[in-house]
Motif scaffolding. Sequence first.
Motif, PDB file in Angstrom:
ATOM      1  N   ARG A   6       0.855  -1.188   0.000  1.00  0.00           N
ATOM      2  CA  ARG A   6       0.000   0.000   0.000  1.00  0.00           C
ATOM      3  C   ARG A   6       0.893   1.240   0.000  1.00  0.00           C
ATOM      4  NH1 ARG A   6      -5.399  -1.444   1.658  1.00  0.00           N
ATOM      5  NH2 ARG A   6      -5.815   0.721   2.253  1.00  0.00           N
ATOM      6  N   VAL A   7       0.571   2.163  -0.891  1.00  0.00           N
ATOM      7  CA  VAL A   7       1.332   3.398  -1.062  1.00  0.00           C
ATOM      8  C   VAL A   7       0.344   4.564  -1.036  1.00  0.00           C
ATOM      9  CG1 VAL A   7       2.835   4.721  -2.599  1.00  0.00           C
ATOM     10  CG2 VAL A   7       3.073   2.224  -2.454  1.00  0.00           C
ATOM     11  N   VAL A   8       0.654   5.587  -0.240  1.00  0.00           N
ATOM     12  CA  VAL A   8      -0.211   6.761  -0.173  1.00  0.00           C
ATOM     13  C   VAL A   8       0.456   7.943  -0.853  1.00  0.00           C
ATOM     14  CG1 VAL A   8       0.636   7.457   2.121  1.00  0.00           C
ATOM     15  CG2 VAL A   8      -1.588   8.266   1.325  1.00  0.00           C
ATOM     16  N   VAL A   9      -0.350   8.717  -1.560  1.00  0.00           N
ATOM     17  CA  VAL A   9       0.072   9.999  -2.127  1.00  0.00           C
ATOM     18  C   VAL A   9      -0.899  11.053  -1.626  1.00  0.00           C
ATOM     19  CG1 VAL A   9       0.451  11.351  -4.228  1.00  0.00           C
ATOM     20  CG2 VAL A   9       1.046   8.913  -4.184  1.00  0.00           C
ATOM     21  N   THR A  10      -0.376  12.090  -0.958  1.00  0.00           N
ATOM     22  CA  THR A  10      -1.236  13.179  -0.499  1.00  0.00           C
ATOM     23  C   THR A  10      -1.204  14.313  -1.522  1.00  0.00           C
ATOM     24  OG1 THR A  10       0.407  14.480   0.733  1.00  0.00           O
ATOM     25  CG2 THR A  10      -0.545  12.558   1.852  1.00  0.00           C
ATOM     26  N   GLY A  11      -2.174  15.205  -1.412  1.00  0.00           N
ATOM     27  CA  GLY A  11      -2.301  16.233  -2.442  1.00  0.00           C
ATOM     28  C   GLY A  11      -2.539  15.591  -3.789  1.00  0.00           C
ATOM     29  N   ALA A  12      -3.306  14.492  -3.762  1.00  0.00           N
ATOM     30  CA  ALA A  12      -3.374  13.592  -4.924  1.00  0.00           C
ATOM     31  C   ALA A  12      -4.135  14.170  -6.109  1.00  0.00           C
ATOM     32  CB  ALA A  12      -3.994  12.260  -4.502  1.00  0.00           C
ATOM     33  N   ALA A  13      -4.880  15.248  -5.894  1.00  0.00           N
ATOM     34  CA  ALA A  13      -5.586  15.880  -7.009  1.00  0.00           C
ATOM     35  C   ALA A  13      -4.762  16.996  -7.642  1.00  0.00           C
ATOM     36  CB  ALA A  13      -6.930  16.439  -6.531  1.00  0.00           C
ATOM     37  N   GLY A  14      -3.545  17.211  -7.141  1.00  0.00           N
ATOM     38  CA  GLY A  14      -2.732  18.324  -7.612  1.00  0.00           C
ATOM     39  C   GLY A  14      -1.845  17.993  -8.802  1.00  0.00           C
ATOM     40  N   GLN A  15      -1.097  19.008  -9.234  1.00  0.00           N
ATOM     41  CA  GLN A  15      -0.284  18.904 -10.452  1.00  0.00           C
ATOM     42  C   GLN A  15       0.869  17.907 -10.304  1.00  0.00           C
ATOM     43  OE1 GLN A  15      -0.030  20.768 -13.677  1.00  0.00           O
ATOM     44  NE2 GLN A  15      -2.208  20.697 -13.268  1.00  0.00           N
ATOM     45  N   ILE A  16       1.584  17.952  -9.183  1.00  0.00           N
ATOM     46  CA  ILE A  16       2.705  17.030  -9.013  1.00  0.00           C
ATOM     47  C   ILE A  16       2.212  15.591  -8.996  1.00  0.00           C
ATOM     48  CG2 ILE A  16       4.542  16.259  -7.446  1.00  0.00           C
ATOM     49  CD1 ILE A  16       4.851  19.178  -6.565  1.00  0.00           C
ATOM     50  N   ALA A  17       1.161  15.341  -8.225  1.00  0.00           N
ATOM     51  CA  ALA A  17       0.630  13.980  -8.126  1.00  0.00           C
ATOM     52  C   ALA A  17       0.161  13.461  -9.479  1.00  0.00           C
ATOM     53  CB  ALA A  17      -0.515  13.936  -7.119  1.00  0.00           C
ATOM     54  N   TYR A  18      -0.358  14.350 -10.320  1.00  0.00           N
ATOM     55  CA  TYR A  18      -0.862  13.923 -11.633  1.00  0.00           C
ATOM     56  C   TYR A  18       0.239  13.265 -12.461  1.00  0.00           C
ATOM     57  CZ  TYR A  18      -3.784  14.095 -15.822  1.00  0.00           C
ATOM     58  OH  TYR A  18      -4.529  13.759 -16.929  1.00  0.00           O
ATOM     59  N   MET A  46     -11.660  18.800  -2.999  1.00  0.00           N
ATOM     60  CA  MET A  46     -10.971  18.269  -4.177  1.00  0.00           C
ATOM     61  C   MET A  46     -11.431  16.869  -4.557  1.00  0.00           C
ATOM     62  SD  MET A  46      -9.152  20.781  -5.060  1.00  0.00           S
ATOM     63  CE  MET A  46      -8.208  20.011  -6.380  1.00  0.00           C
ATOM     64  N   MET A  47     -12.445  16.336  -3.875  1.00  0.00           N
ATOM     65  CA  MET A  47     -12.859  14.954  -4.136  1.00  0.00           C
ATOM     66  C   MET A  47     -13.405  14.758  -5.550  1.00  0.00           C
ATOM     67  SD  MET A  47     -12.076  12.931  -1.650  1.00  0.00           S
ATOM     68  CE  MET A  47     -10.585  13.913  -1.484  1.00  0.00           C
ATOM     69  N   GLY A  48     -14.061  15.771  -6.095  1.00  0.00           N
ATOM     70  CA  GLY A  48     -14.567  15.652  -7.462  1.00  0.00           C
ATOM     71  C   GLY A  48     -13.436  15.536  -8.466  1.00  0.00           C
ATOM     72  N   VAL A  49     -12.434  16.390  -8.315  1.00  0.00           N
ATOM     73  CA  VAL A  49     -11.247  16.328  -9.177  1.00  0.00           C
ATOM     74  C   VAL A  49     -10.543  14.987  -8.994  1.00  0.00           C
ATOM     75  CG1 VAL A  49      -8.989  17.352  -9.657  1.00  0.00           C
ATOM     76  CG2 VAL A  49     -10.941  18.826  -9.113  1.00  0.00           C
ATOM     77  N   LEU A  50     -10.431  14.545  -7.742  1.00  0.00           N
ATOM     78  CA  LEU A  50      -9.739  13.291  -7.456  1.00  0.00           C
ATOM     79  C   LEU A  50     -10.445  12.110  -8.116  1.00  0.00           C
ATOM     80  CD1 LEU A  50      -7.301  12.182  -5.987  1.00  0.00           C
ATOM     81  CD2 LEU A  50      -8.694  11.931  -3.933  1.00  0.00           C
ATOM     82  N   GLU A  51     -11.750  12.178  -8.202  1.00  0.00           N
ATOM     83  CA  GLU A  51     -12.492  11.103  -8.864  1.00  0.00           C
ATOM     84  C   GLU A  51     -12.085  10.995 -10.336  1.00  0.00           C
ATOM     85  OE1 GLU A  51     -14.403   7.815  -9.217  1.00  0.00           O
ATOM     86  OE2 GLU A  51     -14.286   8.847  -7.277  1.00  0.00           O
ATOM     87  N   GLY A  52     -11.828  12.130 -10.961  1.00  0.00           N
ATOM     88  CA  GLY A  52     -11.344  12.114 -12.336  1.00  0.00           C
ATOM     89  C   GLY A  52      -9.974  11.474 -12.450  1.00  0.00           C
ATOM     90  N   VAL A  53      -9.105  11.731 -11.471  1.00  0.00           N
ATOM     91  CA  VAL A  53      -7.778  11.105 -11.445  1.00  0.00           C
ATOM     92  C   VAL A  53      -7.923   9.585 -11.310  1.00  0.00           C
ATOM     93  CG1 VAL A  53      -5.605  10.926 -10.172  1.00  0.00           C
ATOM     94  CG2 VAL A  53      -6.683  13.170 -10.486  1.00  0.00           C
ATOM     95  N   VAL A  54      -8.846   9.156 -10.448  1.00  0.00           N
ATOM     96  CA  VAL A  54      -9.088   7.718 -10.273  1.00  0.00           C
ATOM     97  C   VAL A  54      -9.556   7.099 -11.585  1.00  0.00           C
ATOM     98  CG1 VAL A  54     -10.478   5.980  -9.076  1.00  0.00           C
ATOM     99  CG2 VAL A  54      -9.569   7.935  -7.813  1.00  0.00           C
ATOM    100  N   MET A  55     -10.453   7.774 -12.286  1.00  0.00           N
ATOM    101  CA  MET A  55     -10.921   7.276 -13.589  1.00  0.00           C
ATOM    102  C   MET A  55      -9.742   7.071 -14.538  1.00  0.00           C
ATOM    103  SD  MET A  55     -14.269   9.571 -14.477  1.00  0.00           S
ATOM    104  CE  MET A  55     -15.475  10.003 -13.227  1.00  0.00           C
TER     105      MET A  55
END
Length: 328
Positions: A6-18, A46-55
């Motif tokens: 298991r690996v966690v990334v915080t700020g996951a909806a942001g530019q670096i995480a992308y 940011m959960m809506g944006v994060l959902e797009g990242v998950v997709m």
Amino acid sequence: MSEPIRVVVTGAAGQIAYSLLYIIANGEVFGKDQKLVLTLLDIPPMMGVLEGVVMELHDCAFPLLTEVIPTADPAVAFKDVSAAFLVGAMPRREGMERKDLLSANVKIFKVQGEALNNHAKKDVKVLVVGNPANTNALICSHFAPSIPKENFTAMTRLDQNRARAQIAQRLGTDISNVKNLIIWGNHSATQYPDAANGTANGKPVTDLVEASYLQSDFVTTVQKRGAAVIAARKMSSAMSAAKAAADHIRDWWHGTESGRFVSMGVVSDGSYGIPKDIVFSFPVEIKNKQWKIVQGLKLDSFARSKLDITTKELLEEKEEAMAVCNGN
């Protein structure tokens, strides 16, 4: 295939995480045979944006990615994680004093430190990317007393990558030929990029590049590179920061080649006369997932003067941050 980690990334909806999430999920950090569960932490708005990242992660059809968990709950995000990329932090805004920035980040990294302490594996490898990274790593460790201090690091690999690129370009050589440049101190404009122990094409950099450049434009270019990117791009370094974060954890996970060292912000043990218990960037070698500060490197009076400046800044940051911690 090994069991998923298991690996966690915080700020996951942001530019670096992308940029970072692709590199991790593609197997370039933990290995091409290591299955992964990714937990993605961000704030509720940011959960809506994060959902797009998950997709998008699902749509990439990564063979190694077994599950993606988006969440705003640190207890969920940090549960049983083996590695943590702490990208999210309060950015410095125009007119913001450093003490205000530190105060805002103490709140963030207190929560994340406590979550790591209570939910992560005790051998978790923690990389703080969000600035001020060195002091944020110190804060995070402070609130995770059950996890060894050595497991909390700050990212200065981006600065090292920048330094290598400058030397490679100046010499007209491939960047893979440039080795063992060092970043000392803070990931800030006081850092000291040091080429005195570096090599290019197997020869000392100091034999190939004039000292006047190495002690002036080289230092200031690396120190101010982040600001230069912002001025040109109107946004902060994202792709290069993600690459550096991946480099940092990959080397920590798999080790460094013999005779090669990398820069990491780690808790000082007093090496090179640096005060203990600040997170300071040193050259390190890594074996069996354990880093070790490279000893015996020569520092001339110019280098010493630069280390004094960055040490002073880190001690001031620590004092301000601890005052906030003690006030909470």
